[in-house]
Design a protein around this motif. Structure first.
Motif, PDB file in Angstrom:
ATOM      1  N   SER A 112       1.081  -1.238  -0.048  1.00 47.38           N
ATOM      2  CA  SER A 112      -0.089  -0.338  -0.002  1.00 47.38           C
ATOM      3  C   SER A 112       0.738   1.303   0.213  1.00 47.38           C
ATOM      4  O   SER A 112       0.727   2.597  -0.519  1.00 47.38           O
ATOM      5  CB  SER A 112      -1.117  -0.251   1.257  1.00 47.38           C
ATOM      6  N   GLY A 113       1.989   0.904   0.264  1.00 50.00           N
ATOM      7  CA  GLY A 113       3.049   2.354   0.453  1.00 50.00           C
ATOM      8  C   GLY A 113       2.493   3.500   1.831  1.00 50.00           C
ATOM      9  O   GLY A 113       2.991   4.326   1.635  1.00 50.00           O
ATOM     10  N   VAL A 114       1.789   2.987   2.557  1.00 54.47           N
ATOM     11  CA  VAL A 114       1.334   3.262   3.487  1.00 54.47           C
ATOM     12  C   VAL A 114       2.076   3.873   4.622  1.00 54.47           C
ATOM     13  O   VAL A 114       2.992   4.654   5.918  1.00 54.47           O
ATOM     14  CB  VAL A 114       0.053   3.082   4.065  1.00 54.47           C
ATOM     15  N   SER A 115       3.487   2.612   5.123  1.00 53.02           N
ATOM     16  CA  SER A 115       4.367   3.122   5.543  1.00 53.02           C
ATOM     17  C   SER A 115       6.167   3.720   4.953  1.00 53.02           C
ATOM     18  O   SER A 115       6.593   4.239   6.107  1.00 53.02           O
ATOM     19  CB  SER A 115       5.230   2.058   6.438  1.00 53.02           C
ATOM     20  N   PHE A 116       5.894   4.333   4.387  1.00 50.63           N
ATOM     21  CA  PHE A 116       6.909   5.041   3.006  1.00 50.63           C
ATOM     22  C   PHE A 116       6.395   6.275   3.530  1.00 50.63           C
ATOM     23  O   PHE A 116       5.894   7.443   4.159  1.00 50.63           O
ATOM     24  CB  PHE A 116       6.620   4.981   1.835  1.00 50.63           C
ATOM     25  N   ARG A 117       7.968   7.373   4.361  1.00 49.95           N
ATOM     26  CA  ARG A 117       8.518   8.216   4.382  1.00 49.95           C
ATOM     27  C   ARG A 117       9.692   8.593   3.828  1.00 49.95           C
ATOM     28  O   ARG A 117      10.518   8.039   4.465  1.00 49.95           O
ATOM     29  CB  ARG A 117       8.062   9.255   6.029  1.00 49.95           C
ATOM     30  N   HIS A 118      10.006  10.112   3.180  1.00 51.43           N
ATOM     31  CA  HIS A 118      10.956  10.258   2.275  1.00 51.43           C
ATOM     32  C   HIS A 118      12.585  10.399   3.885  1.00 51.43           C
ATOM     33  O   HIS A 118      12.980  11.317   3.930  1.00 51.43           O
ATOM     34  CB  HIS A 118      10.960  11.385   2.133  1.00 51.43           C
ATOM     35  N   ALA A 119      11.409  11.108   4.606  1.00 50.78           N
ATOM     36  CA  ALA A 119      11.708  12.126   5.992  1.00 50.78           C
ATOM     37  C   ALA A 119      12.306  11.001   7.149  1.00 50.78           C
ATOM     38  O   ALA A 119      12.733  11.177   8.291  1.00 50.78           O
ATOM     39  CB  ALA A 119      11.421  13.169   6.290  1.00 50.78           C
ATOM     40  N   ASP A 120      11.651   9.827   6.983  1.00 49.87           N
ATOM     41  CA  ASP A 120      12.074   9.126   8.053  1.00 49.87           C
ATOM     42  C   ASP A 120      13.360   8.745   8.166  1.00 49.87           C
ATOM     43  O   ASP A 120      14.320   8.040   7.264  1.00 49.87           O
ATOM     44  CB  ASP A 120      11.026   7.862   7.855  1.00 49.87           C
ATOM     45  N   ALA A 121      13.379   7.751   9.263  1.00 52.24           N
ATOM     46  CA  ALA A 121      14.646   7.034   9.412  1.00 52.24           C
ATOM     47  C   ALA A 121      15.057   6.322   8.739  1.00 52.24           C
ATOM     48  O   ALA A 121      16.059   5.369   8.445  1.00 52.24           O
ATOM     49  CB  ALA A 121      15.088   7.217  11.367  1.00 52.24           C
ATOM     50  N   ALA A 122      13.686   5.352   8.485  1.00 53.74           N
ATOM     51  CA  ALA A 122      14.128   4.052   7.890  1.00 53.74           C
ATOM     52  C   ALA A 122      14.417   4.606   6.074  1.00 53.74           C
ATOM     53  O   ALA A 122      14.186   3.469   5.218  1.00 53.74           O
ATOM     54  CB  ALA A 122      12.912   2.684   7.985  1.00 53.74           C
ATOM     55  N   PHE A 123      14.904   5.528   5.991  1.00 52.06           N
ATOM     56  CA  PHE A 123      14.111   5.581   4.099  1.00 52.06           C
ATOM     57  C   PHE A 123      15.918   5.523   3.431  1.00 52.06           C
ATOM     58  O   PHE A 123      15.621   4.397   2.940  1.00 52.06           O
ATOM     59  CB  PHE A 123      14.326   7.011   4.333  1.00 52.06           C
ATOM     60  N   GLU A 124      16.866   4.404   4.249  1.00 55.60           N
ATOM     61  CA  GLU A 124      18.091   4.846   3.699  1.00 55.60           C
ATOM     62  C   GLU A 124      17.520   3.027   3.743  1.00 55.60           C
ATOM     63  O   GLU A 124      17.792   2.202   2.370  1.00 55.60           O
ATOM     64  CB  GLU A 124      19.380   4.986   4.463  1.00 55.60           C
ATOM     65  N   LYS A 125      16.662   2.494   4.684  1.00 56.49           N
ATOM     66  CA  LYS A 125      16.809   1.347   4.595  1.00 56.49           C
ATOM     67  C   LYS A 125      15.842   0.604   3.615  1.00 56.49           C
ATOM     68  O   LYS A 125      15.921  -0.601   2.608  1.00 56.49           O
ATOM     69  CB  LYS A 125      15.757   0.413   5.835  1.00 56.49           C
ATOM     70  N   PHE A 126      14.521   1.406   3.145  1.00 53.46           N
ATOM     71  CA  PHE A 126      13.569   1.392   1.784  1.00 53.46           C
ATOM     72  C   PHE A 126      15.074   1.785   0.822  1.00 53.46           C
ATOM     73  O   PHE A 126      14.486   1.277  -0.097  1.00 53.46           O
ATOM     74  CB  PHE A 126      12.266   2.396   1.810  1.00 53.46           C
ATOM     75  N   GLU A 127      16.080   1.901   0.512  1.00 55.66           N
ATOM     76  CA  GLU A 127      16.479   2.758  -0.528  1.00 55.66           C
ATOM     77  C   GLU A 127      17.173   1.248  -0.920  1.00 55.66           C
ATOM     78  O   GLU A 127      17.453   0.352  -2.260  1.00 55.66           O
ATOM     79  CB  GLU A 127      17.621   3.676  -0.179  1.00 55.66           C
ATOM     80  N   HIS A 154      -6.202   5.829   6.760  1.00 51.37           N
ATOM     81  CA  HIS A 154      -4.835   6.632   6.658  1.00 51.37           C
ATOM     82  C   HIS A 154      -5.197   8.069   5.244  1.00 51.37           C
ATOM     83  O   HIS A 154      -5.869   7.324   4.479  1.00 51.37           O
ATOM     84  CB  HIS A 154      -3.521   5.869   6.538  1.00 51.37           C
ATOM     85  N   GLY A 155      -5.147   8.820   5.668  1.00 53.75           N
ATOM     86  CA  GLY A 155      -4.928   9.563   4.748  1.00 53.75           C
ATOM     87  C   GLY A 155      -4.010   9.140   3.407  1.00 53.75           C
ATOM     88  O   GLY A 155      -3.364   8.020   3.450  1.00 53.75           O
ATOM     89  N   ASN A 156      -3.519   9.550   2.057  1.00 54.66           N
ATOM     90  CA  ASN A 156      -2.025   9.301   1.112  1.00 54.66           C
ATOM     91  C   ASN A 156      -1.606  10.014   1.024  1.00 54.66           C
ATOM     92  O   ASN A 156      -0.813   9.603  -0.206  1.00 54.66           O
ATOM     93  CB  ASN A 156      -3.897   9.104   0.076  1.00 54.66           C
ATOM     94  N   GLU A 157      -1.337  11.236   1.798  1.00 61.70           N
ATOM     95  CA  GLU A 157      -0.383  12.533   1.192  1.00 61.70           C
ATOM     96  C   GLU A 157       1.138  11.505   0.772  1.00 61.70           C
ATOM     97  O   GLU A 157       1.765  11.819  -0.362  1.00 61.70           O
ATOM     98  CB  GLU A 157      -0.060  13.280   1.838  1.00 61.70           C
ATOM     99  N   ASN A 158       1.297  10.563   1.531  1.00 58.12           N
ATOM    100  CA  ASN A 158       2.795   9.848   1.452  1.00 58.12           C
ATOM    101  C   ASN A 158       2.537   8.532   0.650  1.00 58.12           C
ATOM    102  O   ASN A 158       3.957   8.352   0.220  1.00 58.12           O
ATOM    103  CB  ASN A 158       3.126   9.452   2.945  1.00 58.12           C
ATOM    104  N   ILE A 159       1.529   8.185   0.294  1.00 57.30           N
ATOM    105  CA  ILE A 159       0.769   7.140  -0.372  1.00 57.30           C
ATOM    106  C   ILE A 159       0.929   8.276  -1.786  1.00 57.30           C
ATOM    107  O   ILE A 159       2.116   7.186  -2.290  1.00 57.30           O
ATOM    108  CB  ILE A 159      -0.517   6.458  -0.227  1.00 57.30           C
ATOM    109  N   LEU A 160       1.135   8.889  -2.221  1.00 55.97           N
ATOM    110  CA  LEU A 160       1.161   9.308  -2.838  1.00 55.97           C
ATOM    111  C   LEU A 160       3.046  10.019  -3.533  1.00 55.97           C
ATOM    112  O   LEU A 160       3.153  10.251  -4.441  1.00 55.97           O
ATOM    113  CB  LEU A 160       0.584  10.817  -3.580  1.00 55.97           C
TER     114      LEU A 160
END
Length: 257
Positions: A112-127, A154-160
């Motif tokens: 769903s992409g719901v946990s995606f955050r550009h600024a999140d500490a886990a972003f490097e793991k996502f990459e 949940h909202g969809n801003e981070n999903i988009l």
């Protein structure tokens, strides 16, 4: 050792990516989509339902299970991880897909992409995970922010934003849109969804999935109120209308054989 919490496995999946797939359903999801057909995967601990009990497994052991079926995959098949929400178990996913790619396996995530955050500490793991992911199956549950929150919790801003990021890194995606009468079966919302998809250059396929209530028995067994129980499946005409508005026929870079 990182263990994955798994709800179930399907060894011959044919609708979760290209070719024949070994499909892993992870346990746990932060979303509460009203039309979800896997409510047994919501709770991160999980409950036994229908004789299926969630279990823990290492990336290496799960890959060995998958590789038993590799001869049946053909040139297009591989492994798809669905859920639940696979990105909620990011460390496990990284290890599992790194093992899979080392074994020459095509990898796909249904998320769903719901946990995606550009600024999140886990972003490097996502990459890091994206480096070993060949394809993502994603869905736009509703293009409108408030309607999305009403539908999923949940909202969809981070999903988009997640969609835009995948476009930036040129990661191939298949988009699936569940057509729910009275909710997402709305011409204005469909047109807005189409316009958003047009901004993306990484879309290989767009599908309309007609809503159905086949999971009602699961909700009853789990003691969860199924709020869409009186909602009917969309008519063939409305499905055709959605396909036309979303221009699904124009995305022809992949067709299942």
């Amino acid at each position: 050792m990182t263990l994955g919490r798994i709800n179930k496995i399907e060894t011959f999946g044919s609708v979760d990516g290209p070719g024949i797939r070994f499909v892993v359903f992870t346990q746990g999801c932060p979303m509460r989509c009203k039309f979800c057909h896997n409510p047994e995967t919501w709770d991160f601990k999980g409950k036994d339902i229908g004789g299926v009990e969630p279990f823990d497994i290492s990336p290496e052991d799960l890959l060995q299970k998958a590789l038993r079926y590799k001869p049946y995959w053909g040139k297009d098949g591989g492994i798809t991880v669905s859920g639940g929400e696979p990105l909620a178990q990011l460390d496990f996913m990284i290890e599992f897909f790194e093992c899979a790619k080392n074994a020459g396996v095509h990898t796909c995530i249904d998320t769903s992409g719901v946990s995606f955050r550009h600024a999140d500490a886990a972003f490097e793991k996502f990459e890091r995970l994206m480096c070993v992911t060949d394809l993502l199956l994603v869905d736009i549950k509703h293009i409108d922010e408030s309607a999305h929150k009403e539908l999923t919790g949940h909202g969809n801003e981070n999903i988009l934003d997640f969609f835009r990021y995948l476009d930036e890194i040129k990661k191939p995606i298949w988009i699936r849109h569940v057509l729910v009468p009275g909710i997402s079966d709305n011409d204005e919302a469909l047109a807005r969804t189409r316009d958003f998809i047009r901004t993306l250059g990484n879309v290989e396929r767009v599908e309309v999935l007609p809503y159905h209530a086949f999971a009602l028995g699961k909700y009853d067994e789990l003691g969860i109120d199924y709020v869409l129980k009186d909602t009917q499946s969309p008519t063939a005409e409305r499905v055709e209308n959605a396909n036309r508005i979303l221009e699904t026929a124009s995305y022809t870079r992949w067709r299942n054989k």
